[in-house]
Motif scaffolding. Structure first.
Motif, PDB file in Angstrom:
ATOM      1  N   GLU A   5       0.838  -1.206   0.000  1.00 43.15           N
ATOM      2  CA  GLU A   5       0.000   0.000   0.000  1.00 43.15           C
ATOM      3  C   GLU A   5       0.872   1.255   0.000  1.00 43.15           C
ATOM      4  O   GLU A   5       0.498   2.268  -0.593  1.00 43.15           O
ATOM      5  N   LEU A  45       0.417   4.458  -2.428  1.00 42.57           N
ATOM      6  CA  LEU A  45       0.293   5.842  -1.939  1.00 42.57           C
ATOM      7  C   LEU A  45       1.400   6.728  -2.518  1.00 42.57           C
ATOM      8  O   LEU A  45       1.165   7.908  -2.822  1.00 42.57           O
ATOM      9  N   THR A  80      -7.272  11.770  -3.979  1.00 40.16           N
ATOM     10  CA  THR A  80      -7.284  10.503  -4.732  1.00 40.16           C
ATOM     11  C   THR A  80      -7.152   9.325  -3.778  1.00 40.16           C
ATOM     12  O   THR A  80      -6.286   9.327  -2.892  1.00 40.16           O
ATOM     13  N   THR A  81      -8.017   8.353  -3.952  1.00 39.31           N
ATOM     14  CA  THR A  81      -7.946   7.107  -3.180  1.00 39.31           C
ATOM     15  C   THR A  81      -7.799   5.949  -4.173  1.00 39.31           C
ATOM     16  O   THR A  81      -7.824   6.155  -5.390  1.00 39.31           O
ATOM     17  N   TRP A  82      -7.658   4.740  -3.650  1.00 41.52           N
ATOM     18  CA  TRP A  82      -7.553   3.580  -4.539  1.00 41.52           C
ATOM     19  C   TRP A  82      -8.493   2.477  -4.076  1.00 41.52           C
ATOM     20  O   TRP A  82      -8.898   2.433  -2.921  1.00 41.52           O
ATOM     21  N   ARG A  83      -8.795   1.604  -5.002  1.00 37.30           N
ATOM     22  CA  ARG A  83      -9.635   0.437  -4.702  1.00 37.30           C
ATOM     23  C   ARG A  83      -9.224  -0.703  -5.629  1.00 37.30           C
ATOM     24  O   ARG A  83      -8.663  -0.474  -6.719  1.00 37.30           O
TER      25      ARG A  83
END
Length: 571
Positions: free
Chosen positions: A510, A514, A553-556
């Motif tokens: 992760e 990031l 911004t995020t992630w999935r």
């Protein structure tokens, strides 16, 4: 209310119970979430309760269990070769269901997962319909394959079978299969097996040859009625050694004389051990009686195993009968039959190293249980992505309702009630039509979209009774997921686990993701849009999607970009 409570208990997910442990009913009831009640703004097409147990639950208080079964259940019966209306032997009593279990000599594979997820859904849905169910699933803990593997490893056969039985139970718990009512082992039921063999001999349907006991198919004229095969089609071989002493090559062993280095028990015919087929006949009769409702297993068991079971059971007790024979279809891997010889033998443990167990369960439920299913990584990625979307929506709903005050006494908008009623009808109609789980899963798509609109769009956020609508939709979807065995103990924890599995598949951390997000943000600020797109595509290619929003911004997890592009061009 008692009937509604039983139904609710039947729908609970496995929480932190050890593999194979039964959750006591008293504890199950303590885990039922509080129900919300609403006054209706307008009448839906049919009366609808906004509790997760539907209108039929409240009706049962005065009308009994039959009032709860708003849909007649139909199941495909292998014996009659058609779908039949399910009518239990004791309409107000207990449904008896026996499913052939594993021979634990190795790790369980995705074929086992397919079978036991299918029968777990049947078990759950029968309980949802308020049937009491006695579900028996055995362990064949002594068998030729176990003995051969134990000799190969230099291990005691019972130690080996216990070890792999524990692995199997752990796999089933991970897949959220409810523990059966009883899980008998062959080695604990030798007396029952010997007594049944005696009955078969007394009825002149078996004979003894040098310490072995064989069933005589010639003395059972109905042999072949389940599979539709003739005696000439029967082949000696499957778990049955070819023996010239047999009167008919189709005759099969009920008792095998002891051999050096093998486990054995005393019997009237000398020391030995049971044949494969007699075990299930004896154990099912012991726990469910000679006649019961449902017998299930994989399609590969129709012949010879289940054909032989019918012959043995009827030879021991002429009144023996089973109403419904139910079988699940095969699993193929990349369009080839799964087998060790082809090198495409995939264990459950191998899959859940990289994927959430419920992603595997969702993949399996995406195909009707009787149809063959083709296992591919691409399809598993799609199932995992769908599971993440479902849990993310429900988690967002949960958080929104917790953070903001809602009036639980207020009524629901008519359109919300219509969505709930439609989901209820589509779910019960599809499940009552021979367990069409793929249709039941598709039925939650529209409510999930409605919830996302209420959560994230300007128009949705302004809708009257928004939070009450979200809470009611989440409750109904929760019931569907519960019956399908897809309800996690925590949406938040399941989402975190899905993210961890995605990172493992991508072989990155992760922290790396990031860092890439920071690098991309800097590139966008510097108007280096080509570099920004490269970073997005780089992560997307390994199944990490970047989501830009007002807070950054995020992630999935997502389906890897290369697979999505491939899906577009496929015919």
């Amino acid at each position: 209310m008692a009937a509604a409570a039983r139904r609710a208990a039947a729908l609970l997910p496995l929480l932190s119970s050890p593999p194979g442990a039964c959750i006591p009913l008293r504890r199950e009831l303590s885990l039922i979430p509080p129900l919300r009640s609403y006054r209706l703004l307008s009448h839906p097409p049919r009366p609808l309760s906004t509790s997760p147990f539907s209108a039929s639950a409240s009706a049962s208080a005065s009308n009994g269990a039959a009032a709860e079964r708003t849909r007649e259940l139909h199941l495909y019966n292998t014996k009659s070769r058609k779908k039949e209306h399910f009518r239990p032997r004791a309409p107000d009593g207990e449904v008896g269901m026996y499913v052939c279990g594993v021979t634990p000599y190795d790790d369980s594979h995705i074929g086992h997962a397919r079978a036991y997820v299918a029968f777990d859904v049947l078990y759950r849905y029968l309980r949802y319909l308020d049937y009491e169910v006695r579900y028996v699933r055995n362990f064949t803990d002594i068998d030729d394959k176990i003995i051969a593997r134990a000799n190969q490893l230099g291990e005691d056969p019972f130690s080996l079978s216990k070890r792999f039985s524990d692995v199997f139970l752990s796999d089933m718990a991970n897949l959220q299969c409810l523990p059966p009512s009883v899980e008998p082992r062959v080695s604990d039921h030798i007396d029952q097996i010997i007594n049944m063999i005696k009955q078969i001999l007394d009825n002149n349907c078996a004979y003894v040859v040098g310490g072995d006991v064989y069933f005589s198919v010639d003395n059972f004229p109905e042999y072949g009625e389940l599979s539709g095969r003739k005696l000439d089609d029967n082949r000696a071989g499957e778990r049955v050694a070819v023996d010239e002493r047999k009167r008919n090559p189709a005759d099969f062993a009920l008792w095998k004389a002891a051999k050096d280095g093998e486990p054995w028990w005393d019997s009237p015919w000398g020391p030995g051990r049971p044949g494969w087929h007699i075990e299930c006949s004896a154990m099912s009769a012991h726990y469910l009686g000679h006649s019961f409702d449902i017998h299930g297993g994989g399609e590969d068991l129709i012949f010879p195993h289940h054909e032989n079971e019918i012959a043995q059971s009827r030879a021991a007790c002429c009144d023996s009968s089973i109403n419904y024979w139910i079988h699940n279809g095969f699993v193929n891997v990349n369009s080839q039959k799964m087998s060790k010889s082809l090198g495409n033998f995939i264990t459950i443990r191998k899959v859940i190293e990289m994927y959430h167990p419920l992603a595997l369960r969702m993949f399996l439920l995406g195909t009707h249980y009787r149809s063959p299913i083709n296992y591919t990584i691409e399809q598993l990625n799609v199932a995992s992505d769908r599971l993440y979307y479902t849990y993310q929506t429900l988690h967002d709903c949960e958080e929104s309702c917790q953070q903001q005050q809602k009036n639980s006494g207020d009524s629901l908008p008519a359109n919300t009630l219509n969505y709930i009623q439609k989901l209820h009808d589509e779910f019960e109609t599809s499940m009552s039509d021979d367990l069409h789980t793929s249709v039941a899963l598709a039925a939650i798509s529209e409510p999930l979209k409605v919830m996302n609109d209420l959560l994230h769009t300007r128009k949705g956020k302004k809708q009257e009774k928004r939070l009450e609508s979200l809470a009611a939709l989440e409750e109904k979807i929760r019931v569907v997921l519960s019956v399908l065995g897809l309800l996690p103990s925590s949406y938040h924890e399941a989402l975190q686990q899905l993210r961890e599995k995605a990172l493992r598949r991508a072989s990155i951390t992760e922290e790396h993701v990031l860092h890439k997000i920071e690098e991309r943000t800097a590139a966008r600020k510097a108007k280096q849009y080509e570099k920004s797109d490269e970073i997005r595509k780089e992560l997307a290619s390994v199944g990490i999607a970047l989501m830009d929003g007002p807070d950054g911004t995020t992630w999935r997890p997502s389906v890897p970009l290369s697979e999505e592009e491939g899906a577009v061009v496929k015919p």
